[in-house]
Design an enzyme around this catalytic site. Structure first.
Site, mmCIF file in Angstrom:
data_model
loop_
_atom_site.group_PDB
_atom_site.id
_atom_site.type_symbol
_atom_site.label_atom_id
_atom_site.label_comp_id
_atom_site.label_asym_id
_atom_site.label_seq_id
_atom_site.Cartn_x
_atom_site.Cartn_y
_atom_site.Cartn_z
ATOM 1 N N ASP A 26 17.770 72.409 3.815
ATOM 2 C CA ASP A 26 19.040 72.257 4.807
ATOM 3 C C ASP A 26 19.735 73.605 4.846
ATOM 4 O OD1 ASP A 26 20.476 71.023 6.420
ATOM 5 O OD2 ASP A 26 21.970 70.020 4.978
ATOM 6 N N HIS A 43 15.668 78.180 11.964
ATOM 7 C CA HIS A 43 14.268 77.257 11.692
ATOM 8 C C HIS A 43 13.174 78.367 11.409
ATOM 9 C CE1 HIS A 43 16.893 73.678 12.289
ATOM 10 N NE2 HIS A 43 16.794 73.784 13.686
ATOM 11 N N LEU A 137 -2.367 71.768 -5.886
ATOM 12 C CA LEU A 137 -0.909 71.335 -5.444
ATOM 13 C C LEU A 137 -1.030 70.301 -4.412
ATOM 14 C CD1 LEU A 137 2.178 72.124 -5.739
ATOM 15 C CD2 LEU A 137 1.610 73.706 -3.779
HETATM 16 C C1 IPE Z 1 18.122 66.500 6.435
HETATM 17 O O1 IPE Z 1 19.072 67.356 6.567
HETATM 18 C C2 IPE Z 1 16.871 66.244 7.011
HETATM 19 C C3 IPE Z 1 16.062 67.545 6.748
HETATM 20 C C4 IPE Z 1 16.161 68.667 5.933
HETATM 21 C C5 IPE Z 1 14.889 67.517 7.529
HETATM 22 P P1 IPE Z 1 20.284 66.998 8.019
HETATM 23 O O2 IPE Z 1 20.758 68.332 8.094
HETATM 24 O O3 IPE Z 1 19.607 66.197 8.921
HETATM 25 O O4 IPE Z 1 21.145 66.044 7.062
HETATM 26 P P2 IPE Z 1 22.545 65.654 7.551
HETATM 27 O O5 IPE Z 1 22.635 65.171 8.978
HETATM 28 O O6 IPE Z 1 23.364 66.659 7.274
HETATM 29 O O7 IPE Z 1 22.921 64.458 6.500
HETATM 30 C C1 IPE Z 2 17.573 72.098 8.130
HETATM 31 O O1 IPE Z 2 18.411 72.827 8.639
HETATM 32 C C2 IPE Z 2 16.458 72.008 9.013
HETATM 33 C C3 IPE Z 2 16.238 70.378 9.723
HETATM 34 C C4 IPE Z 2 17.309 69.425 9.395
HETATM 35 C C5 IPE Z 2 15.150 69.973 10.457
HETATM 36 P P1 IPE Z 2 19.514 72.352 9.793
HETATM 37 O O2 IPE Z 2 19.041 72.478 11.115
HETATM 38 O O3 IPE Z 2 19.840 70.908 9.294
HETATM 39 O O4 IPE Z 2 20.778 73.218 9.604
HETATM 40 P P2 IPE Z 2 22.367 72.996 9.420
HETATM 41 O O5 IPE Z 2 22.512 71.835 8.551
HETATM 42 O O6 IPE Z 2 22.740 72.405 10.796
HETATM 43 O O7 IPE Z 2 22.933 74.166 9.135
HETATM 44 MG MG MG Z 3 21.538 70.078 8.055
#
Ligand code: IPE
Ligand code: IPE
Ligand code: MG
Length: 252
Positions: A26, A43, A137
């Site tokens: 995240d 990303h 793995l």
């Molecule tokens: C969880 O992260 C999903 C992934 C890392 C793929 P999100 O960014 O979607 O989660 P919330 O919305 O902050 O809970």
């Molecule tokens: C995690 O990073 C990737 C996915 C959820 C796919 P985010 O896109 O949630 O990044 P933040 O949380 O908005 O910073």
């Molecule tokens: Mg996120």
């Protein structure tokens, strides 16, 4: 030991480090925003972090790594961002599959396949098929994944067996239901790490993480590296897993 205790201990409790760790990757968007970059760049850098971490997992002898790459709830993001994320998955499989295969990685995918674009499904199938016999793995990719949805799918399959007269409802318990989840043969995570400082599961592995040790790290996913992983593993080593029992007495 009762059956319940045995199943809760699934996910071997090794004193020399976690066998299975799960990652909520995240913070890509916030990493990019902090640098005045588009979210897509966060990303893209997140995929680079993933490559580093898979390599580090190899080096550290970890046997199972589950990564949250796209949640069932991420469909609520703008179409352009969903397009970026899917594009990165396509590119990751196309560019990295041969290397993963050469390194003995078995790719598994959990989550809902129905409703996904045909070409994505073909790529996911190809990755699973090509690497099926690898044993070094297990890389479990949670894609279009939600834990509630996974449990509901399992319940539906069981209900169908009961309706067709193939199963007695009295045979259903937690171990049986667990066998109907998406990757029932993978031991449950010992350690679950979430980056970016958020402290929630966001519908990830809620069944399987019942007794996982949770480690929340403040850094955003694109900055995650082997050192951060080793730090999380060190934190795991300081934890005392009890599985509802009592602390084992140390010999004196
Ligand atoms: C969880 O992260 C999903 C992934 C890392 C793929 P999100 O960014 O979607 O989660 P919330 O919305 O902050 O809970
Ligand atoms: C995690 O990073 C990737 C996915 C959820 C796919 P985010 O896109 O949630 O990044 P933040 O949380 O908005 O910073
Ligand atoms: Mg996120």
């Amino acid at each position: 030991m009762s059956n319940a205790a045995v199943s809760v201990r699934q996910g071997a409790d090794r004193s020399d480090g976690p066998l299975h760790f799960a990652l909520i990757m995240d913070g890509n968007g916030r990493w990019a925003a902090a640098r005045g970059l588009p979210r897509a760049e966060g990303h893209r850098r997140g995929v680079e972090a993933l490559r580093r971490v898979v390599r580090a997992a190899h080096e550290l002898g970890i046997r199972h790594l589950t990564i949250f790459s796209f949640s069932a709830e991420n469909w609520s993001r703008p179409a352009s961002e969903i397009g970026d994320l899917f594009g990165l998955l396509r590119r990751f499989i196309r560019n990295d599959l041969a290397t993963l295969h050469r390194d003995g990685v078995r790719v598994r995918v959990i989550g809902e396949r129905e409703g996904l674009d045909g070409d994505i499904c073909s790529l996911l199938n190809e990755a699973e098929e090509l690497t099926r016999s690898n044993t070094r793995l297990n890389l479990v990719v949670a894609f279009n994944y939600g834990s509630r949805q996974e449990i509901a799918r399992a319940a539906k399959r069981l209900a169908r067996e009961v309706a067709e007269g193939k199963r007695d409802p009295d045979t259903i318990d937690a171990d049986v239901l667990g066998q109907y989840l998406d990757a029932p043969d993978i031991p449950h995570p010992d350690l679950l790490i979430r980056t970016s400082g958020e402290q929630r599961l966001s519908n990830f592995l809620m069944w399987q993480a019942a007794y996982s040790e949770l480690v929340f790290v403040p850094i955003h996913w694109p900055d995650f590296d082997k050192a951060a992983l080793e730090e999380a593993i060190a934190e795991y080593a300081r934890r005392e897993r009890r599985f509802g029992g009592l602390v084992a007495k140390t010999a004196s």
